[in-house]
Enzyme design. Structure first.
Site, PDB file in Angstrom:
ATOM      1  N   HIS A   1      51.670  58.737  29.276  1.00 27.22           N
ATOM      2  CA  HIS A   1      52.374  59.892  29.840  1.00 27.22           C
ATOM      3  C   HIS A   1      53.768  59.897  29.228  1.00 27.22           C
ATOM      4  CE1 HIS A   1      53.730  62.924  32.619  1.00 27.22           C
ATOM      5  NE2 HIS A   1      54.727  62.159  33.006  1.00 27.22           N
TER       6      HIS A   1
ATOM      7  N   ALA B   1      62.781  60.271  48.260  1.00 27.59           N
ATOM      8  CA  ALA B   1      62.717  61.589  48.912  1.00 27.59           C
ATOM      9  C   ALA B   1      63.430  62.640  48.070  1.00 27.59           C
ATOM     10  CB  ALA B   1      63.322  61.508  50.309  1.00 27.59           C
TER      11      ALA B   1
ATOM     12  N   ASP C   1      63.838  56.475  51.496  1.00 31.91           N
ATOM     13  CA  ASP C   1      64.764  56.559  50.363  1.00 31.91           C
ATOM     14  C   ASP C   1      65.941  55.639  50.662  1.00 31.91           C
ATOM     15  OD1 ASP C   1      65.196  59.111  48.109  1.00 31.91           O
ATOM     16  OD2 ASP C   1      66.890  57.767  48.481  1.00 31.91           O
TER      17      ASP C   1
HETATM   18  P1  NAI Z   1      65.200  62.682  42.076  1.00 32.25           P
HETATM   19  O1  NAI Z   1      66.470  62.178  41.503  1.00 32.25           O
HETATM   20  O2  NAI Z   1      65.150  64.064  42.627  1.00 32.25           O
HETATM   21  O3  NAI Z   1      64.706  61.691  43.238  1.00 32.25           O
HETATM   22  C1  NAI Z   1      64.665  60.319  43.094  1.00 32.25           C
HETATM   23  C2  NAI Z   1      64.962  59.693  44.441  1.00 32.25           C
HETATM   24  O4  NAI Z   1      64.765  58.277  44.340  1.00 32.25           O
HETATM   25  C3  NAI Z   1      66.391  59.916  44.928  1.00 32.25           C
HETATM   26  O5  NAI Z   1      66.388  60.552  46.186  1.00 32.25           O
HETATM   27  C4  NAI Z   1      66.965  58.497  45.024  1.00 32.25           C
HETATM   28  O6  NAI Z   1      67.890  58.326  46.109  1.00 32.25           O
HETATM   29  C5  NAI Z   1      65.704  57.690  45.232  1.00 32.25           C
HETATM   30  N1  NAI Z   1      65.858  56.263  44.953  1.00 32.25           N
HETATM   31  C6  NAI Z   1      66.558  55.648  43.973  1.00 32.25           C
HETATM   32  N2  NAI Z   1      66.447  54.316  44.075  1.00 32.25           N
HETATM   33  C7  NAI Z   1      65.663  54.070  45.140  1.00 32.25           C
HETATM   34  C8  NAI Z   1      65.157  52.887  45.760  1.00 32.25           C
HETATM   35  N3  NAI Z   1      65.462  51.684  45.277  1.00 32.25           N
HETATM   36  N4  NAI Z   1      64.371  53.019  46.848  1.00 32.25           N
HETATM   37  C9  NAI Z   1      64.064  54.235  47.352  1.00 32.25           C
HETATM   38  N5  NAI Z   1      64.496  55.384  46.802  1.00 32.25           N
HETATM   39  C10 NAI Z   1      65.277  55.295  45.715  1.00 32.25           C
HETATM   40  O7  NAI Z   1      64.103  62.506  40.924  1.00 32.25           O
HETATM   41  P2  NAI Z   1      62.655  63.210  40.863  1.00 32.25           P
HETATM   42  O8  NAI Z   1      62.769  64.473  40.115  1.00 32.25           O
HETATM   43  O9  NAI Z   1      62.074  63.202  42.212  1.00 32.25           O
HETATM   44  O10 NAI Z   1      61.866  62.172  39.919  1.00 32.25           O
HETATM   45  C11 NAI Z   1      61.561  60.879  40.398  1.00 32.25           C
HETATM   46  C12 NAI Z   1      60.887  60.063  39.304  1.00 32.25           C
HETATM   47  O11 NAI Z   1      59.603  60.604  39.018  1.00 32.25           O
HETATM   48  C13 NAI Z   1      61.636  60.031  37.972  1.00 32.25           C
HETATM   49  O12 NAI Z   1      61.572  58.737  37.408  1.00 32.25           O
HETATM   50  C14 NAI Z   1      60.849  61.017  37.118  1.00 32.25           C
HETATM   51  O13 NAI Z   1      60.981  60.755  35.753  1.00 32.25           O
HETATM   52  C15 NAI Z   1      59.447  60.752  37.617  1.00 32.25           C
HETATM   53  N6  NAI Z   1      58.481  61.807  37.361  1.00 32.25           N
HETATM   54  C16 NAI Z   1      57.220  61.424  36.994  1.00 32.25           C
HETATM   55  C17 NAI Z   1      56.225  62.341  36.785  1.00 32.25           C
HETATM   56  C18 NAI Z   1      54.857  61.866  36.403  1.00 32.25           C
HETATM   57  O14 NAI Z   1      54.021  62.688  36.020  1.00 32.25           O
HETATM   58  N7  NAI Z   1      54.555  60.589  36.492  1.00 32.25           N
HETATM   59  C19 NAI Z   1      56.477  63.788  36.932  1.00 32.25           C
HETATM   60  C20 NAI Z   1      57.820  64.092  37.365  1.00 32.25           C
HETATM   61  C21 NAI Z   1      58.784  63.123  37.555  1.00 32.25           C
END
Ligand code: NAI
Length: 306
Positions: free
Chosen positions: A173, A8, A31
């Protein structure tokens, strides 16, 4: 329909917001952080009374609440900071992906799964290996976002509107991303006929570096508005069974001469997931670039912890 979003954070919550605003499905945000999904879901339910959409958003820390989802989106994991590549995230995020995919699949064995966590192609492969899901029901979001960045760069360069542009960015990507200028068109005309070689190279670079450009501005994390919208677009195509063709991180099994690998290629999306990998008529140079990109994914896979 019901869509679960694991994670989340910035990307997961933004995707939830857009899916709800478009009234596509009920959304469950889950989350490990206690309170975060509940708070954001409640905020979106307040927004529901402003926007008058009819779907519901709920937040939870318990996979039981995600039961029987139609689509599960996985955004759990850390995001990059300035100076980091997506590949730098592999160690930490591999552990997170392993813990998430099993629980998510157990709750929703018939869902279509969309991985978002980076490094995308490697994490999607890991989810595939760990889950035993059929390849057509497991994919990753990367190519829709990368293609949107290519489209943006073309619009900036030529002063045209996104509605006129069809853009194709495929492959890994990450650092190995590939753009297809010959298939990228403005009102049906390839950009290779609309700009010189140097200008094409410039828009390709703007696409490949688009994510890093956002990270450099933000400093605290990576992009989430365009990623959230890209997730919603894929969810819409799946739930609506639209058979739309878009760039998706899908299991490639012989197409383009590439074997048993997850990477972004044009695919047709429908209610059951990936209906087919669509083969564009590539020239030798384009094929070589795509295969080199596949090699960059294989290099990442070699770094996966056992
Ligand atoms: P963020 O740090 O804002 O959110 C990540 C969330 O994952 C946090 O709320 C955290 O508590 C939660 N989390 C961690 N471990 C967990 C688990 N075991 N179970 C459930 N939740 C868990 O990061 P953001 O900006 O949302 O990015 C998330 C991911 O998406 C990153 O790995 C980022 O690199 C990737 N990403 C991929 C893109 C794509 O095009 N494929 C584009 C943008 C981001």
């Amino acid at each position: 329909p019901k869509v679960t979003i694991v994670g989340a954070g910035n990307v997961g919550a933004t995707a939830a917001h857009i899916i709800a605003s478009k009234n596509l499905a009920d959304v469950v945000l889950i989350d490990v952080a206690e309170g975060l999904p509940q708070g954001k879901a409640l905020d979106m339910m307040h927004m529901r009374s402003v926007e008058k959409f009819t779907v519901h958003v709920t937040g939870t820390n318990d996979y039981a609440d995600t039961r029987d989802s139609d689509v599960v989106v996985i955004t759990a994991g850390i995001a990059r900071k300035p100076g980091m590549t997506r590949e730098d995230l592999l160690g930490v995020n591999a552990g997170i992906m392993k813990s998430v995919i099993g629980q998510a699949k157990e709750a929703s064995p018939n869902a279509v799964f969309i991985c978002v966590t980076n490094p995308l192609d490697v994490m999607t492969t890991l989810a595939f290996r760990e889950s035993g899901l059929p390849a057509e029901r497991l994919m990753g979001m990367g190519g829709v976002l990368d293609s949107s960045r290519l489209s943006f760069a073309v619009c900036e360069k030529l002063g045209c509107e996104p509605a006129a542009v069809e853009a194709w960015a495929v492959g890994a990507h990450g650092e190995g991303m590939v753009c297809w200028p010959r298939f990228t068109t403005v009102d049906g005309t390839p950009i290779t006929e609309l700009m010189d070689e140097a200008a094409v190279a410039e828009v390709v670079q703007r696409c490949v570096k688009g994510g890093a450009e956002v990270v450099a501005h933000l400093k605290t994390g990576s992009a989430y508005y365009a990623p959230g919208a890209s997730i919603a677009k894929m969810v819409e195509a799946i739930l609506g069974d639209t058979h739309e063709i878009m760039s998706v991180c899908a299991h490639i099994d012989g197409q383009y001469g590439i074997d048993d690998l997850y990477m972004n290629v044009p695919v047709r999306l429908g209610r059951d997931g990936v209906e087919e990998v669509v083969e564009f008529d590539l020239d030798d140079e384009e094929l070589a670039a795509l295969r080199a990109s596949a090699d960059s994914v294989r290099a990442g896979l070699a770094n996966l912890p056992e």
